[in-house]
Design a protein around this motif. Structure first.
Motif, PDB file in Angstrom:
ATOM      1  N   ARG A   1       5.609  -4.017  -1.990  1.00 52.31           N
ATOM      2  CA  ARG A   1       6.844  -3.348  -2.423  1.00 52.31           C
ATOM      3  C   ARG A   1       7.787  -3.245  -1.233  1.00 52.31           C
ATOM      4  NH1 ARG A   1       6.105   1.410  -6.115  1.00 52.31           N
ATOM      5  NH2 ARG A   1       6.830   2.543  -4.299  1.00 52.31           N
ATOM      6  N   PRO A   2       8.272  -4.386  -0.757  1.00 49.18           N
ATOM      7  CA  PRO A   2       9.142  -4.331   0.433  1.00 49.18           C
ATOM      8  C   PRO A   2      10.469  -3.671   0.118  1.00 49.18           C
ATOM      9  CG  PRO A   2       9.166  -6.529  -0.500  1.00 49.18           C
ATOM     10  CD  PRO A   2       8.109  -5.762  -1.251  1.00 49.18           C
ATOM     11  N   LEU A   3      11.062  -3.099   1.136  1.00 50.11           N
ATOM     12  CA  LEU A   3      12.401  -2.537   1.052  1.00 50.11           C
ATOM     13  C   LEU A   3      13.386  -3.541   1.645  1.00 50.11           C
ATOM     14  CD1 LEU A   3      11.371   1.069   2.102  1.00 50.11           C
ATOM     15  CD2 LEU A   3      12.130   0.341  -0.181  1.00 50.11           C
ATOM     16  N   PRO A   4      14.681  -3.352   1.436  1.00 48.77           N
ATOM     17  CA  PRO A   4      15.639  -4.391   1.837  1.00 48.77           C
ATOM     18  C   PRO A   4      15.543  -4.838   3.289  1.00 48.77           C
ATOM     19  CG  PRO A   4      16.712  -2.770   0.438  1.00 48.77           C
ATOM     20  CD  PRO A   4      15.337  -2.246   0.693  1.00 48.77           C
ATOM     21  N   ASP A   5      15.262  -3.905   4.193  1.00 47.23           N
ATOM     22  CA  ASP A   5      15.299  -4.258   5.616  1.00 47.23           C
ATOM     23  C   ASP A   5      13.955  -4.655   6.206  1.00 47.23           C
ATOM     24  OD1 ASP A   5      18.008  -3.748   5.615  1.00 47.23           O
ATOM     25  OD2 ASP A   5      17.774  -1.667   6.269  1.00 47.23           O
ATOM     26  N   ASN A   6      12.877  -4.602   5.409  1.00 52.94           N
ATOM     27  CA  ASN A   6      11.588  -5.004   5.978  1.00 52.94           C
ATOM     28  C   ASN A   6      10.878  -6.094   5.184  1.00 52.94           C
ATOM     29  OD1 ASN A   6      10.451  -3.663   3.794  1.00 52.94           O
ATOM     30  ND2 ASN A   6       9.550  -2.016   5.002  1.00 52.94           N
ATOM     31  N   ALA A   7      11.566  -6.696   4.219  1.00 48.13           N
ATOM     32  CA  ALA A   7      10.944  -7.767   3.433  1.00 48.13           C
ATOM     33  C   ALA A   7      10.559  -8.958   4.316  1.00 48.13           C
ATOM     34  CB  ALA A   7      11.902  -8.216   2.325  1.00 48.13           C
ATOM     35  N   PHE A   8      11.220  -9.113   5.452  1.00 50.62           N
ATOM     36  CA  PHE A   8      10.910 -10.227   6.352  1.00 50.62           C
ATOM     37  C   PHE A   8       9.476 -10.170   6.867  1.00 50.62           C
ATOM     38  CE2 PHE A   8      11.866  -6.862   9.302  1.00 50.62           C
ATOM     39  CZ  PHE A   8      11.080  -7.134  10.419  1.00 50.62           C
TER      40      PHE A   8
ATOM     41  N   ASN B   1       0.559   2.866   9.645  1.00 48.31           N
ATOM     42  CA  ASN B   1      -0.423   3.314  10.622  1.00 48.31           C
ATOM     43  C   ASN B   1      -0.127   2.612  11.947  1.00 48.31           C
ATOM     44  OD1 ASN B   1      -3.096   2.866  12.157  1.00 48.31           O
ATOM     45  ND2 ASN B   1      -3.628   4.447  10.695  1.00 48.31           N
ATOM     46  N   PRO B   2      -0.100   3.334  13.084  1.00 47.84           N
ATOM     47  CA  PRO B   2       0.343   2.728  14.334  1.00 47.84           C
ATOM     48  C   PRO B   2      -0.763   2.116  15.186  1.00 47.84           C
ATOM     49  CG  PRO B   2       0.125   5.080  14.639  1.00 47.84           C
ATOM     50  CD  PRO B   2      -0.234   4.805  13.210  1.00 47.84           C
TER      51      PRO B   2
ATOM     52  N   GLY C   1       0.800  -1.224   0.000  1.00 40.85           N
ATOM     53  CA  GLY C   1       0.000   0.000   0.000  1.00 40.85           C
ATOM     54  C   GLY C   1       0.826   1.264   0.000  1.00 40.85           C
ATOM     55  N   THR C   2       2.134   1.140  -0.204  1.00 39.23           N
ATOM     56  CA  THR C   2       3.031   2.289  -0.149  1.00 39.23           C
ATOM     57  C   THR C   2       3.133   2.966  -1.507  1.00 39.23           C
ATOM     58  OG1 THR C   2       4.932   0.887  -0.644  1.00 39.23           O
ATOM     59  CG2 THR C   2       4.379   1.197   1.678  1.00 39.23           C
TER      60      THR C   2
ATOM     61  N   VAL D   1       2.007  -3.352   8.590  1.00 41.40           N
ATOM     62  CA  VAL D   1       2.524  -3.669   7.258  1.00 41.40           C
ATOM     63  C   VAL D   1       2.111  -2.644   6.197  1.00 41.40           C
ATOM     64  CG1 VAL D   1       2.599  -6.150   7.728  1.00 41.40           C
ATOM     65  CG2 VAL D   1       0.548  -5.166   6.668  1.00 41.40           C
ATOM     66  N   ALA D   2       1.243  -1.697   6.551  1.00 42.87           N
ATOM     67  CA  ALA D   2       0.678  -0.803   5.538  1.00 42.87           C
ATOM     68  C   ALA D   2       0.412   0.582   6.129  1.00 42.87           C
ATOM     69  CB  ALA D   2      -0.612  -1.398   4.987  1.00 42.87           C
ATOM     70  N   PRO D   3       0.132   1.561   5.281  1.00 36.06           N
ATOM     71  CA  PRO D   3      -0.177   2.907   5.769  1.00 36.06           C
ATOM     72  C   PRO D   3      -1.544   3.012   6.434  1.00 36.06           C
ATOM     73  CG  PRO D   3       0.640   2.962   3.503  1.00 36.06           C
ATOM     74  CD  PRO D   3       0.312   1.538   3.816  1.00 36.06           C
ATOM     75  N   LYS D   4      -2.336   1.964   6.373  1.00 32.82           N
ATOM     76  CA  LYS D   4      -3.628   1.926   7.046  1.00 32.82           C
ATOM     77  C   LYS D   4      -3.885   0.487   7.487  1.00 32.82           C
ATOM     78  CE  LYS D   4      -6.693   0.997   3.088  1.00 32.82           C
ATOM     79  NZ  LYS D   4      -7.909   1.487   2.388  1.00 32.82           N
TER      80      LYS D   4
END
Length: 331
Positions: free
Chosen positions: A302-309, A161-162, A152-153, A266-269
Motif C-alpha cells: 500500500r505505497p503512498l505517493p512519495d514512497n512508491a519508488f 522499523n529502523p 504491512g501498514t 519497507v515495513a513496520p517490522k
C-alpha cells in the motif's frame, strides 16, 4: 526533562519486579535510543531500571555452529566476533552498516531489537501520532512519508522499523529468549516477535510488562552465501531507504536450492519475503525471474505517493544481491 527515579538492578528478578509493577518504568541498557526519546519528550518514564549489571553479556558459540548472543552484548563486540564474522557475515555487515563505532560500543543486542521508529511525527510531540498517542491519527499519511513503509501498514500507521541488525536476524531464523516477569523462560521466533500495526500501532512487540530480553539464538548457519546490503541517502550512517539480508544456495546445476530474503526500510517490522522465496526456490536465478519474484512480494503493498519508488528499488536490490551471491561474490 521530567524528573525520574533511577535503580541499578543486580538480579534479573529485581529488575523485572520494578518494571512489571509500574506502567511508567523502563529498562535501561545502552540507552542510545531511550535517552534520545526522553530528551524529545516522547518517553517520560517515572523510573529507569539499569540492567547493565545483569549476566547477559556473553557470546556462546555452540558445537553445532549455532550461537547464543546475550542481550547485553554490544554491537561492537558482536560485529567483531570471529565466529560471527565467519559463520554469519550478514549479521556482522548489518551491524557495521547500522551505526558509528561510538554507538556500536554502547548499543546492546536487546536494545537494538527494541529501537523505536524514526518517523518524524512520532518524534514530534506536537503532531498527532497513533503510535505515540493512540487514537490521535497518523500525520505521516498526508504528510512527509517518503522514508516510511509500503507493506504491512494500516490506516493507523505507516512507520518503519529502523533496525539493521533485526533484518539480518530475520533471514537467519533467529529466536528471541525472554525472561518473563514471573521468572519463567520464553522463546519467540523473531518472525513472531514484532507485531504489525493494525489498529494498535503502539503495540510493537509481544513483550508483556516486566518481560526482559535475555538473548538471541541463531541456529547453525544455512548453506550457501549470505550478504547484507543497505541503500541509504548518504554513505555515513543513515537509516535504510531499503535494505536486504539475503542467503542463497544453489544445487550445483544453477538452480536455487535455498533462498532467504529479509527486507528493511519497507515495513513496520523486518519483512521476510516468503512469497519471493517460494517463487525462486528450485528456479535458475535469471534477472527476469529474480525481478518477477521480488515484485510479487509487494502484491499487497500500500505505497503512498512519495514512497512508491521503494518497490522498484527493493526489486533491484534483490535482483543484484542474489545474482552476485550466486556468482560467488559473496562467498
Amino acid at each position: 526533562m521530567k524528573p525520574f527515579a533511577y535503580q541499578r538492578a543486580t538480579r534479573p528478578e529485581a529488575a523485572a519486579s520494578l518494571v512489571a509493577d509500574s506502567t511508567e518504568a523502563v529498562y535501561l541498557a545502552g540507552g542510545t535510543n531511550l535517552v534520545d526519546l526522553m530528551k524529545l519528550g516522547v518517553t517520560e518514564p517515572a523510573m529507569v531500571v539499569d540492567i547493565t549489571g545483569l549476566p547477559y553479556d556473553r557470546i556462546e558459540h555452540r558445537p553445532d555452529g549455532g550461537v547464543l548472543i546475550g542481550a547485553l552484548v554490544p554491537g561492537s563486540r558482536l560485529s567483531g566476533d570471529l565466529g560471527i564474522r565467519t559463520r554469519f557475515p550478514a549479521l556482522a555487515q548489518a551491524l557495521l552498516a547500522g551505526a558509528s563505532g561510538q554507538l556500536r560500543t554502547r548499543a546492546t543486542t536487546g536494545g537494538n531489537l527494541l529501537q523505536r521508529t524514526r518517523c518524524v511525527y512520532f518524534q514530534d510531540i506536537t503532531k498527532p501520532c497513533n503510535k505515540r498517542s493512540p487514537g490521535t491519527g497518523c500525520s505521516a499519511i498526508q504528510g512527509s512519508h517518503r522514508d516510511l513503509a509500503v507493506i504491512g501498514t494500516s490506516d493507523a500507521c505507516v512507520a518503519t522499523n529502523p533496525s539493521d541488525m533485526a533484518v539480518a536476524l530475520a533471514a537467519l531464523d533467529a529466536v528471541v529468549h525472554l525472561r518473563r516477569a514471573d521468572g519463567g523462560p520464553r522463546t519467540v521466533p523473531l518472525a513472531d516477535f514484532y507485531l504489525l500495526p493494525g489498529d494498535t500501532p503502539h503495540r510493537e512487540t509481544v513483550l508483556q510488562p516486566g518481560d526482559l530480553i535475555t538473548g538471541v539464538e541463531l541456529p547453525p548457519p544455512p548453506p550457501g552465501a549470505m550478504r547484507y546490503r543497505k541503500v541509504r541517502d548518504r554513505w555515513s550512517y543513515a537509516f535504510a531507504v531499503v535494505s536486504l539480508a539475503a542467503v542463497a544456495d544453489t544445487d550445483g546445476q544453477g538452480a536455487l536450492r535455498e533462498i532467504r530474503l529479509a527486507l528493511g526500510g519497507v515495513a513496520p517490522k523486518p519483512w521476510r519475503a516468503h512469497t519471493a522465496e517460494r517463487l525462486l526456490t528450485g528456479q535458475r536465478p535469471t534477472e527476469n525471474a529474480l525481478r518477477t519474484a521480488a515484485l510479487a512480494e509487494f502484491a499487497s503493498a500500500r505505497p503512498l505517493p512519495d514512497n512508491a519508488f521503494k518497490i522498484g528499488l527493493a526489486a533491484d536490490l534483490i535482483t543484484a544481491t542474489v545474482r552476485d551471491l550466486v556468482a560467488g561474490e559473496g562467498r
